[in-house]
Design an enzyme around this catalytic site. Structure first.
Site, PDB file in Angstrom:
ATOM      1  N   LYS A   1      41.101  29.120  49.514  1.00  0.00           N
ATOM      2  CA  LYS A   1      40.378  27.965  48.984  1.00  0.00           C
ATOM      3  C   LYS A   1      40.705  26.719  49.810  1.00  0.00           C
ATOM      4  O   LYS A   1      39.826  25.922  50.142  1.00  0.00           O
ATOM      5  CB  LYS A   1      40.727  27.753  47.496  1.00  0.00           C
ATOM      6  CG  LYS A   1      40.114  28.830  46.598  1.00  0.00           C
ATOM      7  CD  LYS A   1      40.624  28.815  45.161  1.00  0.00           C
ATOM      8  CE  LYS A   1      40.052  30.011  44.409  1.00  0.00           C
ATOM      9  NZ  LYS A   1      40.536  30.157  43.025  1.00  0.00           N
TER      10      LYS A   1
ATOM     11  N   GLN B   1      44.980  27.888  39.172  1.00  0.00           N
ATOM     12  CA  GLN B   1      44.765  29.304  39.465  1.00  0.00           C
ATOM     13  C   GLN B   1      45.284  30.172  38.306  1.00  0.00           C
ATOM     14  O   GLN B   1      46.390  29.978  37.817  1.00  0.00           O
ATOM     15  CB  GLN B   1      45.469  29.679  40.782  1.00  0.00           C
ATOM     16  CG  GLN B   1      45.205  31.088  41.267  1.00  0.00           C
ATOM     17  CD  GLN B   1      43.750  31.337  41.692  1.00  0.00           C
ATOM     18  OE1 GLN B   1      43.036  30.405  42.066  1.00  0.00           O
ATOM     19  NE2 GLN B   1      43.325  32.584  41.640  1.00  0.00           N
TER      20      GLN B   1
ATOM     21  N   ASP C   1      35.973  24.912  38.349  1.00  0.00           N
ATOM     22  CA  ASP C   1      35.952  26.336  38.007  1.00  0.00           C
ATOM     23  C   ASP C   1      34.896  26.634  36.935  1.00  0.00           C
ATOM     24  O   ASP C   1      34.529  27.787  36.726  1.00  0.00           O
ATOM     25  CB  ASP C   1      37.311  26.761  37.433  1.00  0.00           C
ATOM     26  CG  ASP C   1      38.174  27.521  38.432  1.00  0.00           C
ATOM     27  OD1 ASP C   1      37.611  28.157  39.336  1.00  0.00           O
ATOM     28  OD2 ASP C   1      39.409  27.482  38.282  1.00  0.00           O
TER      29      ASP C   1
HETATM   30  N1  GUN Z   1      41.822  33.846  39.053  1.00  0.00           N
HETATM   31  C1  GUN Z   1      40.900  34.760  39.416  1.00  0.00           C
HETATM   32  N2  GUN Z   1      39.712  34.169  39.674  1.00  0.00           N
HETATM   33  C2  GUN Z   1      39.898  32.850  39.459  1.00  0.00           C
HETATM   34  C3  GUN Z   1      39.038  31.725  39.578  1.00  0.00           C
HETATM   35  O1  GUN Z   1      37.856  31.817  39.891  1.00  0.00           O
HETATM   36  N3  GUN Z   1      39.608  30.523  39.269  1.00  0.00           N
HETATM   37  C4  GUN Z   1      40.898  30.401  38.894  1.00  0.00           C
HETATM   38  N4  GUN Z   1      41.351  29.185  38.594  1.00  0.00           N
HETATM   39  N5  GUN Z   1      41.713  31.434  38.775  1.00  0.00           N
HETATM   40  C5  GUN Z   1      41.224  32.647  39.069  1.00  0.00           C
END
Ligand code: GUN
Length: 297
Positions: A58, A102, A125
């Site tokens: 990211k 996350q 998100d």
């Molecule tokens: N863990 C797995 N996929 C995601 C996501 O799209 N966002 C976040 N914050 N955590 C994750």
């Protein structure tokens, strides 16, 4: 598809690359006009290998398109109150346009309380109940990255969804459930008749065999075999499970929920794993961050 016709490969890797170029161009224009480049922050708690990889991607993606990025690392011993304070600080920081925490979080942390503490205007998100509610009502907000990435992939490949029977397998809050809602909405990519299957679904194969568009999102490598697929179906494989593989430098390979070799002779279009849904998920987060930046500009 007959034995000789190859399915269209829904190339998420290339599509995401195209979108990143478009974003980079937009950001360059913003900076030229003297506007601030969008800035994404990511909070990583603990040192889970998978989460670490995803967060690093990211940050790398942000750099590629010209966004600012901040990675906040916290030990897995962090308390609920301390993590809430991190969220509060990010909510109040005018430099940060959007941020993510996350998941998964350590067991002693109440994940839902953390998500509810995020300012919905910075929730890139799309996990906050306000954004989920906006999605359900068809109102503007941030959409969860995987389902919105899939919608964008279907849109760019001009896959017809209107009137089609779309079968989603898996009802997670971040993929299966929002996917089923987005595809049933009265929108350009939408107007499908959607069946949402899950662990209690009976006669799953009977249902998947009716799917014009099949979207497995259950995280079980190779769960969908060729005999579960209707001739000519579009297959969107959301699964990306790490399975040990000594032939890879990383020691693992990414496996989808679909047996690709069995599915592709029957499918009219199919996403590969890796290189299908995964890159689209990543780029959706960038699109949400761009939107957050523009809203504040
Ligand atoms: N863990 C797995 N996929 C995601 C996501 O799209 N966002 C976040 N914050 N955590 C994750």
């Amino acid at each position: 598809m007959s034995e000789t016709t190859k399915p269209i490969i829904l190339d998420g890797k290339q599509t995401a690359k195209d979108i990143r170029s478009e974003i980079a161009e937009t950001v360059a224009g913003m900076v030229e006009r003297g506007e601030k480049a969008p800035h994404l922050a990511a909070v990583l708690v603990g040192n889970d290998g998978g989460s670490e990889t995803y967060v690093n991607y990211k940050v790398k993606d942000c750099k590629e398109v010209g966004f600012g990025s901040t990675l906040i690392r916290k030990a897995d011993t962090i308390s609920q109150e301390e993590l809430l304070q991190v969220v509060k600080d990010l909510n109040e920081n005018p430099e940060i346009d959007g941020f993510i925490v996350q998941l998964p979080l350590p067991k002693h942390i109440d994940e839902q309380e953390i998500i509810r503490a995020i300012d919905p205007g910075k929730d890139v998100d799309g996990f906050h109940p306000v954004n989920v509610g906006n999605m359900v009502l068809g109102m503007d907000g941030f959409l969860s990255a995987t389902p919105s990435g899939i919608v964008e992939l279907l849109r760019r490949y001009k896959i017809e969804t209107s009137g089609k029977h779309c079968v989603v397998i898996g009802r997670s809050n971040i993929v299966g459930t929002p996917m089923s809602i987005l595809l049933s909405r009265n929108t350009e990519v939408g107007n499908a008749t959607v069946t949402l299957c899950h662990s209690r679904t009976k006669n799953l194969k009977e249902i998947t065999l009716q799917a014009d568009i099949l979207i497995p999102a259950l995280g079980k490598p190779g769960f969908v075999s060729g005999d579960m697929i209707k001739e000519g179906a579009v297959i969107v494989d959301v699964g990306t499970t790490r399975v040990p593989d000594d032939s890879k430098k990383s020691g693992y390979a990414l496996k989808g929920d679909v047996k690709f070799d069995e599915a592709s002779p029957k499918a009219s279009a199919i996403t590969p794993v890796p290189g299908g849904v995964g890159p689209m998920t990543r780029v959706s987060l960038l699109l949400n961050t761009l939107k957050a930046g523009r809203l504040k500009a």
